[in-house]
Design an enzyme around this catalytic site. Structure first.
Site, mmCIF file in Angstrom:
data_model
loop_
_atom_site.group_PDB
_atom_site.id
_atom_site.type_symbol
_atom_site.label_atom_id
_atom_site.label_comp_id
_atom_site.label_asym_id
_atom_site.label_seq_id
_atom_site.Cartn_x
_atom_site.Cartn_y
_atom_site.Cartn_z
ATOM 1 N N TYR A 95 -67.243 56.397 -83.770
ATOM 2 C CA TYR A 95 -67.886 57.708 -83.856
ATOM 3 C C TYR A 95 -68.714 57.831 -85.135
ATOM 4 C CZ TYR A 95 -64.548 59.297 -80.227
ATOM 5 O OH TYR A 95 -63.822 59.457 -79.080
ATOM 6 N N LYS A 137 -65.358 52.762 -77.471
ATOM 7 C CA LYS A 137 -65.332 54.112 -76.906
ATOM 8 C C LYS A 137 -66.293 54.968 -77.720
ATOM 9 C CE LYS A 137 -62.432 58.072 -76.231
ATOM 10 N NZ LYS A 137 -61.163 58.724 -76.411
HETATM 11 P P1 FBP Z 1 -61.158 63.908 -74.994
HETATM 12 O O1 FBP Z 1 -61.499 63.300 -73.658
HETATM 13 O O2 FBP Z 1 -60.140 64.997 -74.869
HETATM 14 O O3 FBP Z 1 -62.425 64.308 -75.724
HETATM 15 O O4 FBP Z 1 -60.436 62.784 -75.855
HETATM 16 C C1 FBP Z 1 -61.144 61.712 -76.369
HETATM 17 C C2 FBP Z 1 -60.867 61.497 -77.850
HETATM 18 O O5 FBP Z 1 -61.539 60.350 -78.332
HETATM 19 C C3 FBP Z 1 -59.396 61.380 -78.223
HETATM 20 O O6 FBP Z 1 -58.889 60.095 -78.043
HETATM 21 C C4 FBP Z 1 -59.407 61.817 -79.643
HETATM 22 O O7 FBP Z 1 -58.224 62.431 -80.006
HETATM 23 C C5 FBP Z 1 -60.515 62.817 -79.689
HETATM 24 O O8 FBP Z 1 -61.352 62.604 -78.595
HETATM 25 C C6 FBP Z 1 -61.321 62.742 -80.958
HETATM 26 O O9 FBP Z 1 -62.159 63.849 -80.976
HETATM 27 P P2 FBP Z 1 -63.110 64.249 -82.176
HETATM 28 O O10 FBP Z 1 -64.453 63.696 -81.827
HETATM 29 O O11 FBP Z 1 -63.072 65.723 -82.162
HETATM 30 O O12 FBP Z 1 -62.552 63.629 -83.421
#
Ligand code: FBP
Length: 254
Positions: free
Chosen positions: A148, A179
């Site tokens: 991310y 992911k």
């Molecule tokens: P969701 O499908 O609920 O969005 O979950 C995906 C995820 O990657 C989780 O594994 C993780 O806890 C969360 O989203 C992280 O979200 P953020 O981008 O808010 O940190």
């Protein structure tokens, strides 16, 4: 005793596709994501076990305390790092909280690790993941990177160019699966997938949407060449989670 290096994705891939139920939000976001039903891990373990998923992504505490609820019913993806939503995101960092050895002891079929690409602390996460990747692959465990873009140098985490950059970083760091957050369109997704090369791409689900709206997003994710999703809230926040899982599964594997 270490297993031979397999390079295979094993149980978490079915027909070349991946569908993981993510339930690490209790740490990442806090109980604010939950209601009285899904705050109970037993409830979500049952969805993981019956929903046709190829993996269940959790932190080690859930993995250990609720083993009897999911073990043998769905492959385990153990998250090795985590952080809370309380700490400011400027210098986003997710520290390692579980070793590869412990993941193996808990029966993990794959490990997960989050990297905040572009954060002032990305170097620490690169180094941590470098060590984890070597050890996990020695054990024959596939590595999934939650990649991310985040931190003070990232004005827009969902900017398609940044998402593609994050996917590329995961490929170059040795991840088997990356992911990412959905970059917003089929074309943008295609560029993310191309950027990730032979590292398979899965998309997060994101915050809860209306059923049809979310299912269209799943179609777009797959049309963009992704191999699946790691979805959480759009399944276990749904009033009929198993029905939703079946519909998502129909798109991903269909
Ligand atoms: P969701 O499908 O609920 O969005 O979950 C995906 C995820 O990657 C989780 O594994 C993780 O806890 C969360 O989203 C992280 O979200 P953020 O981008 O808010 O940190």
């Amino acid at each position: 005793m270490r297993r031979r290096r397999e390079g295979a994705l094993g149980k978490i891939v079915r027909d070349g596709k991946v569908l993981i139920l993510a339930y690490d939000q209790g740490m990442e976001h806090g109980p604010v994501d939950f209601n009285l039903k899904n705050v109970a891990p037993e409830y979500v373990c049952e969805i993981a076990a019956k929903g046709g998923f190829t993996g269940f992504a959790v932190q080690k505490g859930i993995a250990r305390h609720y083993k009897e609820n999911y073990s043998g019913k769905v492959p385990l993806v153990l998250k090795l790092n985590g952080r809370t939503n309380i700490v400011p995101k400027d210098a986003a960092y997710s520290p390692q909280v579980c070793s590869v050895k412990e993941a193996v002891a808990l029966g993990a079929d794959a490990i997960g690790y989050t990297i905040y690409v572009g954060s002032p602390r990305e170097a620490e996460m690169f180094c941590e993941f470098g060590r984890i990747e070597e050890e996990a692959h020695d054990y024959g465990l596939p590595c999934i990177v939650w990649s991310y873009p985040r931190g003070m140098h990232v004005p827009n985490e969902k900017d398609p160019a940044m998402v593609a950059y994050a996917a590329r970083v995961a490929l170059e760091l040795g991840a088997d699966i990356v992911k990412i957050n959905y970059p917003g369109s089929v074309d943008a997704m295609k560029w993310v997938v191309a950027s990730a090369g032979r590292c398979k791409v899965i998309s997060a689900g994101g915050s809860k949407q209306q059923d049809e709206e979310f299912l269209q997003k799943v179609r777009d994710i797959m049309a963009g060449g992704a191999c699946g999703l790691a979805v959480g809230r759009n399944v276990w926040q749904n009033e009929k989670p198993l029905e939703m899982a079946r519909k998502i599964s129909g798109i991903v594997f269909g």
